[in-house]
Scaffold this active site. Structure first.
Site, PDB file in Angstrom:
ATOM      1  CB  SER A 135      -0.850  -0.013   1.277  1.00 19.12           C
ATOM      2  OG  SER A 135      -1.437   1.251   1.500  1.00 19.12           O
ATOM      3  CE1 TYR A 184      -4.551  -2.139   4.837  1.00 24.07           C
ATOM      4  CE2 TYR A 184      -3.386  -0.083   4.438  1.00 24.07           C
ATOM      5  CZ  TYR A 184      -4.084  -1.181   3.960  1.00 24.07           C
ATOM      6  OH  TYR A 184      -4.309  -1.316   2.610  1.00 24.07           O
TER       7      TYR A 184
HETATM    8  P1  NAD Z   1     -11.733  -5.986  -0.446  1.00 23.74           P
HETATM    9  O1  NAD Z   1     -12.333  -5.912   0.908  1.00 23.74           O
HETATM   10  O2  NAD Z   1     -12.558  -5.672  -1.641  1.00 23.74           O
HETATM   11  O3  NAD Z   1     -11.060  -7.430  -0.678  1.00 23.74           O
HETATM   12  C1  NAD Z   1     -10.345  -8.088   0.324  1.00 23.74           C
HETATM   13  C2  NAD Z   1     -10.590  -9.573   0.178  1.00 23.74           C
HETATM   14  O4  NAD Z   1      -9.772 -10.264   1.156  1.00 23.74           O
HETATM   15  C3  NAD Z   1     -12.045  -9.972   0.450  1.00 23.74           C
HETATM   16  O5  NAD Z   1     -12.534 -10.777  -0.621  1.00 23.74           O
HETATM   17  C4  NAD Z   1     -11.973 -10.741   1.756  1.00 23.74           C
HETATM   18  O6  NAD Z   1     -12.925 -11.776   1.880  1.00 23.74           O
HETATM   19  C5  NAD Z   1     -10.551 -11.302   1.686  1.00 23.74           C
HETATM   20  N1  NAD Z   1     -10.044 -11.695   3.009  1.00 23.74           N
HETATM   21  C6  NAD Z   1     -10.100 -10.997   4.165  1.00 23.74           C
HETATM   22  N2  NAD Z   1      -9.566 -11.734   5.158  1.00 23.74           N
HETATM   23  C7  NAD Z   1      -9.151 -12.901   4.612  1.00 23.74           C
HETATM   24  C8  NAD Z   1      -8.531 -14.060   5.133  1.00 23.74           C
HETATM   25  N3  NAD Z   1      -8.224 -14.177   6.435  1.00 23.74           N
HETATM   26  N4  NAD Z   1      -8.245 -15.079   4.286  1.00 23.74           N
HETATM   27  C9  NAD Z   1      -8.567 -14.985   2.970  1.00 23.74           C
HETATM   28  N5  NAD Z   1      -9.168 -13.921   2.426  1.00 23.74           N
HETATM   29  C10 NAD Z   1      -9.462 -12.885   3.240  1.00 23.74           C
HETATM   30  O7  NAD Z   1     -10.461  -5.006  -0.361  1.00 23.74           O
HETATM   31  P2  NAD Z   1      -9.405  -4.529  -1.467  1.00 23.74           P
HETATM   32  O8  NAD Z   1      -9.389  -3.054  -1.402  1.00 23.74           O
HETATM   33  O9  NAD Z   1      -9.595  -5.212  -2.754  1.00 23.74           O
HETATM   34  O10 NAD Z   1      -8.040  -5.023  -0.771  1.00 23.74           O
HETATM   35  C11 NAD Z   1      -7.190  -5.999  -1.329  1.00 23.74           C
HETATM   36  C12 NAD Z   1      -5.766  -5.707  -0.871  1.00 23.74           C
HETATM   37  O11 NAD Z   1      -5.353  -4.444  -1.398  1.00 23.74           O
HETATM   38  C13 NAD Z   1      -5.598  -5.625   0.645  1.00 23.74           C
HETATM   39  O12 NAD Z   1      -4.371  -6.245   1.017  1.00 23.74           O
HETATM   40  C14 NAD Z   1      -5.536  -4.144   0.893  1.00 23.74           C
HETATM   41  O13 NAD Z   1      -4.817  -3.834   2.071  1.00 23.74           O
HETATM   42  C15 NAD Z   1      -4.796  -3.686  -0.352  1.00 23.74           C
HETATM   43  N6  NAD Z   1      -4.936  -2.261  -0.639  1.00 23.74           N
HETATM   44  C16 NAD Z   1      -6.159  -1.715  -0.905  1.00 23.74           C
HETATM   45  C17 NAD Z   1      -6.243  -0.360  -1.178  1.00 23.74           C
HETATM   46  C18 NAD Z   1      -7.554   0.299  -1.480  1.00 23.74           C
HETATM   47  O14 NAD Z   1      -7.584   1.541  -1.512  1.00 23.74           O
HETATM   48  N7  NAD Z   1      -8.624  -0.422  -1.720  1.00 23.74           N
HETATM   49  C19 NAD Z   1      -5.090   0.435  -1.173  1.00 23.74           C
HETATM   50  C20 NAD Z   1      -3.869  -0.156  -0.887  1.00 23.74           C
HETATM   51  C21 NAD Z   1      -3.798  -1.508  -0.634  1.00 23.74           C
END
Ligand code: NAD
Length: 260
Positions: free
Chosen positions: A142, A155
Site C-alpha cells: 500500500s 495496517y
Molecule cells: P476488499 O475488501 O474488496 O477485498 C479483500 C478480500 O480479502 C475480500 O474478498 C476478503 O474476503 C478477503 N479476506 C479478508 N480476510 C481474509 C482471510 N483471512 N483469508 C482470505 N481472504 C481474506 O479489499 P481490497 O481493497 O480489494 O483489498 C485488497 C488488498 O489491497 C488488501 O491487502 C488491501 O490492504 C490492499 N490495498 C487496498 C487499497 C484500497 O484503496 N482499496 C489500497 C492499498 C492496498
C-alpha cells in the site's frame, strides 16, 4: 497473451483488487485459483472468469490458517499442475486511534496481512522450487508501506513489514529462480475503502466528503483515486516481466501521493 498457461493463485480474490487481477490474468491466458474466506464467493468469481472463456477454480482459504493454506495450494497444484505466480492480496482495514486500539484487533490485522503472506509464500515457494521453473511472488502492499496516516497503526505496520518480507523472499528465492515484488496502491474505491470513509469521518469529526478530499486524496498530484485497472495492469506487468532483474522492489501506484 502475456501470461499464457501460467498458474496464478490469488488470495482475497473474491472481490476488489484481487478479483480484478484475477480477471486481468485470465484474459492474458493464465489459469487462476481464487482463494478467499468463503468458497461460494470465490466460486462465483471463478464462474465469471470461466463464462468469459478463461480457466479458473476456487478454494476456501483463511490465509491465517496454515492447514487451509497448504490444502488450497495442493488443490491448485492437483488441478493445474503447479503455481507460477502468487499474489498475496487478502487484507482488511481497522480504523482506530492507537491509544484506543484493542490488542485483539492489532493481532488480527497483522495475522491476515503478515502471517497470510508468509504462509502462502512458504507453500507456493516450495512448489516453485520443486518444479524447477522459478516463479513470481507479488505482495499487495500500500502507499501505507511508505507513509503513515492517523488511525491505521496496525495496517501501516503490516504494510511496511511486507517490504521486508519481499526482500527476504528475493534473496532466498533467487536460488530457485523466484522473484518477489510489492505493489503499493493509493486509495482504490473497493469495499475496504468505502467502509472506512464513514468510520474516519466519525473518528476525525469531519464530513465524508472531507475524508475523501482532505484525507484520502489530499497528497495526490491530481486529486484522483487509483483504479482497479491501474493495479491489475501493474500486477500483469510484474508477473509477465521476462527476467528476475526486477526483484525485491516496490511500485507505488498512487497518483503521486508518495514519490520514491
Ligand atoms: P476488499 O475488501 O474488496 O477485498 C479483500 C478480500 O480479502 C475480500 O474478498 C476478503 O474476503 C478477503 N479476506 C479478508 N480476510 C481474509 C482471510 N483471512 N483469508 C482470505 N481472504 C481474506 O479489499 P481490497 O481493497 O480489494 O483489498 C485488497 C488488498 O489491497 C488488501 O491487502 C488491501 O490492504 C490492499 N490495498 C487496498 C487499497 C484500497 O484503496 N482499496 C489500497 C492499498 C492496498
Amino acid at each position: 497473451m502475456r501470461l499464457k498457461d501460467k498458474v496464478a493463485l490469488i488470495t482475497g480474490a473474491a472481490s476488489g483488487i484481487g478479483r480484478e487481477i484475477a480477471e486481468a490474468y485470465a484474459a492474458e491466458g493464465a489459469k487462476i485459483c481464487i482463494a478467499d474466506l468463503k468458497l461460494e464467493a470465490g466460486q462465483a468469481a471463478a464462474d465469471d472468469i470461466v463464462k468469459s472463456g478463461g480457466t479458473a477454480m476456487a478454494v476456501e482459504m483463511d490465509v491465517t490458517d496454515e492447514a487451509a493454506v497448504n490444502t488450497g495450494v495442493a488443490a491448485t497444484v492437483d488441478a493445474f499442475g503447479g503455481v507460477d505466480v502468487l499474489i498475496s492480496n487478502a487484507g482488511i482495514q481497522h480504523i482506530s486511534r492507537l491509544i484506543d486500539l484493542e490488542f485483539s484487533a492489532w493481532k488480527k490485522l497483522l495475522a491476515i496481512h503478515l502471517d497470510g503472506a508468509f504462509l502462502t509464500t512458504k507453500a507456493c515457494m516450495r512448489v516453485m522450487k520443486d518444479a524447477g521453473k522459478g516463479g513470481s511472488i507479488i505482495l499487495m502492499g500500500s502507499a501505507h508501506s511508505k507513509v503513515a496516516s492517523p488511525l491505521k497503526a496496525p495496517y501501516v505496520t503490516a504494510k511496511h513489514g511486507l517490504l521486508g518480507l519481499a526482500r527476504a523472499i528475493a534473496v532466498e528465492g533467487a536460488e530457485f529462480g523466484v522473484r518477489s515484488n510489492v505493489i503499493c496502491p493509493g486509495f482504490v474505491r473497493t469495499s475496504l475503502v468505502e467502509k472506512q470513509i464513514p468510520e474516519q469521518a466519525r473518528n476525525l469529526g469531519i464530513t465524508e466528503e472531507q475524508v475523501v478530499n482532505d484525507v484520502m486524496l489530499k497528497d495526490t498530484v491530481d486529486g484522483e483515486f487509483s483504479t482497479l485497472d491501474d493495479i491489475a495492469e501493474t500486477a500483469v506487468f510484474l508477473a509477465a516481466f521476462p527476467t528476475n532483474a526486477l526483484t525485491g522492489q516496490s511500485i507505488v501506484v498512487s497518483h503521486g501521493w508518495f514519490m520514491e
